[in-house]
Write a protein that holds these residues in place. Structure first.
Motif, PDB file in Angstrom:
ATOM      1  N   UNK A  40       8.942  39.503  37.211  1.00 24.71           N
ATOM      2  CA  UNK A  40      10.336  38.896  37.159  1.00 24.71           C
ATOM      3  C   UNK A  40      10.420  38.239  38.594  1.00 24.71           C
ATOM      4  N   UNK A  42      10.425  34.020  40.014  1.00 29.75           N
ATOM      5  CA  UNK A  42      10.513  32.618  39.467  1.00 29.75           C
ATOM      6  C   UNK A  42      11.200  31.603  40.653  1.00 29.75           C
ATOM      7  N   UNK A  54      12.987  40.080  41.197  1.00 32.01           N
ATOM      8  CA  UNK A  54      13.666  41.254  41.167  1.00 32.01           C
ATOM      9  C   UNK A  54      13.014  42.484  41.692  1.00 32.01           C
TER      10      UNK A  54
ATOM     11  N   UNK B  40      12.122  27.224  34.862  1.00 33.93           N
ATOM     12  CA  UNK B  40      12.754  28.319  35.786  1.00 33.93           C
ATOM     13  C   UNK B  40      13.827  29.136  35.120  1.00 33.93           C
ATOM     14  N   UNK B  41      13.178  30.003  33.965  1.00 32.54           N
ATOM     15  CA  UNK B  41      14.046  31.061  33.507  1.00 32.54           C
ATOM     16  C   UNK B  41      13.204  32.281  33.715  1.00 32.54           C
ATOM     17  N   UNK B  42      13.957  33.538  33.759  1.00 31.31           N
ATOM     18  CA  UNK B  42      13.242  34.449  34.167  1.00 31.31           C
ATOM     19  C   UNK B  42      14.120  35.888  33.808  1.00 31.31           C
ATOM     20  N   UNK B  43      13.344  36.984  33.087  1.00 32.94           N
ATOM     21  CA  UNK B  43      14.050  38.168  32.813  1.00 32.94           C
ATOM     22  C   UNK B  43      14.654  38.855  34.214  1.00 32.94           C
ATOM     23  N   UNK B  44      15.837  39.491  34.007  1.00 34.65           N
ATOM     24  CA  UNK B  44      16.041  40.115  35.388  1.00 34.65           C
ATOM     25  C   UNK B  44      16.698  41.797  35.019  1.00 34.65           C
ATOM     26  N   UNK B  45      16.871  42.083  33.734  1.00 35.17           N
ATOM     27  CA  UNK B  45      16.920  43.469  33.380  1.00 35.17           C
ATOM     28  C   UNK B  45      16.936  43.891  32.145  1.00 35.17           C
ATOM     29  N   UNK B  52      17.868  35.131  34.138  1.00 36.77           N
ATOM     30  CA  UNK B  52      18.312  33.996  34.934  1.00 36.77           C
ATOM     31  C   UNK B  52      17.840  32.657  34.590  1.00 36.77           C
ATOM     32  N   UNK B  54      17.833  28.476  36.012  1.00 36.30           N
ATOM     33  CA  UNK B  54      18.231  27.402  36.868  1.00 36.30           C
ATOM     34  C   UNK B  54      18.477  26.222  36.120  1.00 36.30           C
ATOM     35  N   UNK B 129      27.249  35.234  32.648  1.00 37.47           N
ATOM     36  CA  UNK B 129      28.173  36.338  33.422  1.00 37.47           C
ATOM     37  C   UNK B 129      28.561  35.117  34.829  1.00 37.47           C
ATOM     38  N   UNK B 140      21.811  28.501  39.977  1.00 37.96           N
ATOM     39  CA  UNK B 140      21.496  29.954  39.251  1.00 37.96           C
ATOM     40  C   UNK B 140      22.499  30.359  38.451  1.00 37.96           C
ATOM     41  N   UNK B 142      23.502  33.578  35.452  1.00 37.29           N
ATOM     42  CA  UNK B 142      22.854  34.765  34.840  1.00 37.29           C
ATOM     43  C   UNK B 142      23.542  34.995  33.404  1.00 37.29           C
TER      44      UNK B 142
END
Lengths: 191, 191
Positions: A40, A42, A54, B40-45, B52, B54, B129, B140, B142
């Motif tokens: 994670x 980016x 992350x 520019x997209x990414x897992x975060x949890x 996330x 951009x 969020x 950015x 979320x």
């Protein structure tokens, strides 16, 4: 540092991450080095290049980043498949000799007080942009790229050369449970 | 919506993005739909899954997300190479018929007031969020995943099947200037 490592034009540093590879995060504080894997991470800006990563609260590397304010994001290769998985699944807290066990070799770059992982295809030295809310709420860390380098056998003149380079240089893209994919075929769109 | 689309276990939704594909972002507000590409997209949890992305201030899709508070992140395929590049390089502001020109077909999911792009391999419906500082300073955004689906011909039982599926289903990983890479070989690590 080997003779194939060359600086990357700062305006093109984002390209080192643009295809979404799994990365290695390394940091140093008070004489302690650590390296972890992170799927994670980016790119988030072009110039100066910025990125997100992350870092879980249980990751020993996170504390090193918080204390030193600097870190390295590097792109591991297919030749580093086992190394990447090992540093991503073991913790320095449990195994003080983690880096040795994972066969991680570190090297230095002049002017940077940071541990760089040998054998990767690209390296991004980053300054932490402190954002306490993001860090505590989302484990989200933002870095500004202050130095970028690549192995010219796989990234040169601002371009990845995966289609011509030794396949051992391909980037790794982690899913879960020990399953990775290597980057694949090049595709070009006109216009 | 076709017969191959099935819900994804929320605990495994992060896997749809874990390998870092370039995605399509779609949103709707006040009867206006738009779709853009985002590298520019990414897992975060993990759970609930968060991500996330951009969204540049010039992107028309950004305003739709800000107004509606919801969006879709979807994973386009090699078969959608031209579509992905077209929606990533043209703007609804300049071309009101952008989606038609790009051959984008939208479909609905019951219970979601969102435009989903047909032909993708996976879809993540997200609730924004709100984080005004991140949005204004870093572009950015979320999202919390509130629904996830995949085409079972390429993602099933929580696993990507790139190595067995039609190669046209491979994910796209954008670099720059019309150059993409497709995802490649599967690699497994023991332990």
């Amino acid at each position: 540092m080997n003779e194939f490592i060359a600086p990357v034009d700062p305006a093109k540093a984002y390209r080192l991450l643009n295809h979404g590879p799994t990365v290695l995060v390394s940091a140093r504080h008070d004489g302690v080095n650590n390296v972890m894997a992170a799927a994670w991470a980016c790119a988030m800006d072009f110039m100066p290049a910025k990125l997100t990563v992350i870092l879980d609260k249980i990751a020993a590397t996170r504390a090193l980043v918080e204390h030193s304010g600097v870190f390295v994001i590097q792109v591991p290769t297919v030749a580093q498949l086992q190394l990447t998985h090992t540093v991503g699944t073991r913790s320095l807290a449990d195994e003080p000799d983690k880096l040795k066990r994972a066969d991680v070799e570190l090297f230095s770059m002049p002017g940077f007080e940071l541990p760089f992982v040998a054998g990767c295809s690209a390296w991004l030295a980053c300054r932490l942009i402190p954002e306490p809310h993001n860090q505590s709420t989302y484990d989200l860390f933002i870095g500004e790229v202050i130095g970028a380098w690549a192995d010219t056998r796989v990234f040169k003149d601002g371009h990845w050369l995966f289609e011509d380079a030794d396949p051992a240089f391909r980037s790794l893209h982690y899913i879960a449970g020990g399953r990775f994919y290597a980057i694949g075929e090049a595709l070009d769109v006109e216009g």
